[in-house]
Design an enzyme around this catalytic site. Structure first.
Site, PDB file in Angstrom:
ATOM      1  N   LEU A  12      -1.220  -2.461   2.436  1.00 35.13           N
ATOM      2  CA  LEU A  12      -0.313  -3.757   2.354  1.00 35.13           C
ATOM      3  C   LEU A  12       1.132  -3.067   2.364  1.00 35.13           C
ATOM      4  CD1 LEU A  12       0.397  -6.477   1.982  1.00 35.13           C
ATOM      5  CD2 LEU A  12       0.241  -6.304  -0.648  1.00 35.13           C
ATOM      6  N   ASP A  37       5.546   8.458  -8.132  1.00 32.24           N
ATOM      7  CA  ASP A  37       4.445   7.883  -8.714  1.00 32.24           C
ATOM      8  C   ASP A  37       4.936   7.006  -9.825  1.00 32.24           C
ATOM      9  OD1 ASP A  37       2.297   7.981 -10.747  1.00 32.24           O
ATOM     10  OD2 ASP A  37       2.051  10.124 -10.634  1.00 32.24           O
ATOM     11  N   ALA A  61      -1.515   0.836  -6.279  1.00 32.29           N
ATOM     12  CA  ALA A  61      -2.670   0.363  -7.229  1.00 32.29           C
ATOM     13  C   ALA A  61      -3.604   1.447  -7.076  1.00 32.29           C
ATOM     14  CB  ALA A  61      -2.897  -0.907  -6.870  1.00 32.29           C
ATOM     15  N   THR A  63      -7.132   1.286  -6.292  1.00 32.05           N
ATOM     16  CA  THR A  63      -7.903   0.002  -5.785  1.00 32.05           C
ATOM     17  C   THR A  63      -9.451   0.431  -5.670  1.00 32.05           C
ATOM     18  OG1 THR A  63      -7.060   0.834  -3.738  1.00 32.05           O
ATOM     19  CG2 THR A  63      -5.825  -0.852  -4.502  1.00 32.05           C
ATOM     20  N   THR A 102      -5.109  -9.467  -7.972  1.00 33.94           N
ATOM     21  CA  THR A 102      -6.205  -9.741  -7.550  1.00 33.94           C
ATOM     22  C   THR A 102      -7.014 -11.180  -7.844  1.00 33.94           C
ATOM     23  OG1 THR A 102      -8.444  -8.638  -7.240  1.00 33.94           O
ATOM     24  CG2 THR A 102      -7.324  -8.276  -9.075  1.00 33.94           C
ATOM     25  N   ASP A 103      -8.225 -11.284  -6.964  1.00 35.39           N
ATOM     26  CA  ASP A 103      -8.915 -12.410  -7.274  1.00 35.39           C
ATOM     27  C   ASP A 103      -9.943 -11.947  -8.307  1.00 35.39           C
ATOM     28  OD1 ASP A 103     -10.147 -10.720  -5.427  1.00 35.39           O
ATOM     29  OD2 ASP A 103     -11.455 -12.101  -4.903  1.00 35.39           O
ATOM     30  N   TYR A 126     -11.144  -2.457 -13.118  1.00 35.49           N
ATOM     31  CA  TYR A 126     -10.211  -2.852 -12.195  1.00 35.49           C
ATOM     32  C   TYR A 126      -9.527  -4.095 -12.504  1.00 35.49           C
ATOM     33  CZ  TYR A 126      -8.296  -4.398  -7.605  1.00 35.49           C
ATOM     34  OH  TYR A 126      -7.402  -4.798  -6.566  1.00 35.49           O
ATOM     35  N   LYS A 130      -5.759  -4.985 -13.881  1.00 32.68           N
ATOM     36  CA  LYS A 130      -4.583  -5.592 -13.088  1.00 32.68           C
ATOM     37  C   LYS A 130      -4.274  -6.768 -13.808  1.00 32.68           C
ATOM     38  CE  LYS A 130      -4.019  -5.154  -9.230  1.00 32.68           C
ATOM     39  NZ  LYS A 130      -2.911  -4.464  -8.220  1.00 32.68           N
ATOM     40  N   TRP A 151     -10.080  -9.642  -0.869  1.00 34.64           N
ATOM     41  CA  TRP A 151     -10.574  -9.024   0.332  1.00 34.64           C
ATOM     42  C   TRP A 151      -9.521  -8.645   1.440  1.00 34.64           C
ATOM     43  CZ3 TRP A 151     -15.986 -12.081   1.236  1.00 34.64           C
ATOM     44  CH2 TRP A 151     -16.640 -12.046  -0.065  1.00 34.64           C
TER      45      TRP A 151
END
Ligand SMILES: NC(=O)c1ccc[n+]([C@@H]2O[C@H](COP(=O)([O-])OP(=O)(O)OC[C@H]3O[C@@H](n4cnc5c(N)ncnc54)[C@H](OP(=O)(O)O)[C@@H]3O)[C@@H](O)[C@H]2O)c1
Length: 280
Positions: A12, A37, A61, A63, A102-103, A126, A130, A151
């Protein structure tokens, strides 16, 4: 306008940089993990207070969803404490702060699209880390945008590339067919995020491509578009065990983006086609 992108070497981060650079009025400072960082409080303060950006977009992140289950401290350090550092620094200089989430903050137990105000209940480390990042964002920064996506694929490691690479060495693949989500292109997401930063429409947003499918449907579509002849077997999450539990149905409704008139996401199949015909 001066914009700082953290985690700029991620999928991203790279696309946001491209999208913002289209506007010649914007000065972009894009820093990767080596250059900043986000878990290092002093470095975060030095960079943000020293450069005084108008907007900070956090694309950094941890991920690796499965790895987070054992790398718990690091997951929280990066996805929560790092975010807190950025939020506090932004507040000090009055900058806008974009935190990408995130979802997986939802448990996905109900088959309805999630709106932004739905109750969160993550079932993985995760997702939990988040969610704490979201909480810190709201607690420590007043001019925030929390943007939840799902996704994601772009320039980097992702499901699409994994499927194509696996097809080179396998005649058939087992892919999970009981988890639903919305595959989302970084191209569409970067456009949405960049359109938000010029506004004062602060708050939480869902930001995914339109439509939904299972990982199995997603894989089948990738091979169809790329004309790859391979057998894909639908399997259950039970049959395809992973360290981190995933939500069964984490389809997000871009409700708030629609309300403010900024929902420009395409259908997931259209964006995927462009991605596969373009850079891959
Ligand atoms: N990928 C998905 O499917 C997905 C789905 C939903 C939401 N999201 C969210 O979307 C955002 C962008 O994801 P993405 O797919 O672009 O991730 P990505 O490609 O994994 O990029 C993340 C970047 O963060 C960097 N990073 C890790 N720890 C850092 C630290 N302590 N300080 C600074 N940088 C650090 C990584 O650097 P190294 O590579 O050097 O570690 C990497 O370049 C994340 O917030 C993610 O949670 C992603």
């Amino acid at each position: 306008m001066k914009i700082l992108i953290t985690g700029a070497k991620g999928q991203l981060g790279k696309q946001i940089n491209k999208e913002i650079s289209k506007n010649k009025q914007c000065k972009v400072i894009a820093v990767n993990r080596k250059e900043l960082d986000i878990t290092d409080t002093n470095s975060v303060n030095q960079l943000i207070l020293g450069n005084e950006p108008d907007v900070v977009i956090n694309c950094a992140a941890h991920t690796a969803v499965d790895l987070c289950e054992e790398d718990i401290d690091n997951a929280y350090k990066i996805n929560a404490l790092g975010v807190k550092n950025l939020a506090i620094a932004c507040e000090k200089i009055g900058a806008k702060f974009v935190q990408v989430s995130t979802d997986y903050v939802f448990n996905g137990e109900v088959n309805i699209q999630y709106k932004e105000d739905e109750i969160t209940c993550p079932n993985s480390i995760y997702g939990k880390s988040k969610l704490l990042g979201e909480k810190f964002t709201k607690e420590f920064c007043s001019r925030y945008f929390i943007v939840r996506t799902a996704w994601l694929y772009g320039e980097g490691n992702n499901f699409v590339r994994t499927m194509i690479n696996l097809s080179k060495t396998n005649n058939e693949l087992n892919v999970v067919n009981d988890q639903y989500g919305s595959p989302t292109s970084t191209v569409d997401l970067a456009k949405a995020i960049v359109s938000l930063i010029y506004t004062e429409y602060y708050g939480t947003y869902h930001a995914t491509c339109e439509g939904s499918c299972t990982w199995y449907d997603f894989a089948k579509k990738i091979f169809e578009i790329k004309n790859i002849d391979i057998k894909v077997n639908p399997v259950t999450s039970e049959e395809f065990k992973r360290p981190a539990p995933r939500p069964k149905y984490s389809v997000l409704d871009n409700f708030m983006l629609k309300l403010v008139g900024l929902n420009s996401f395409r259908n997931w199949e259209e964006s995927l086609k462009e991605y596969l015909e373009g850079e891959m």
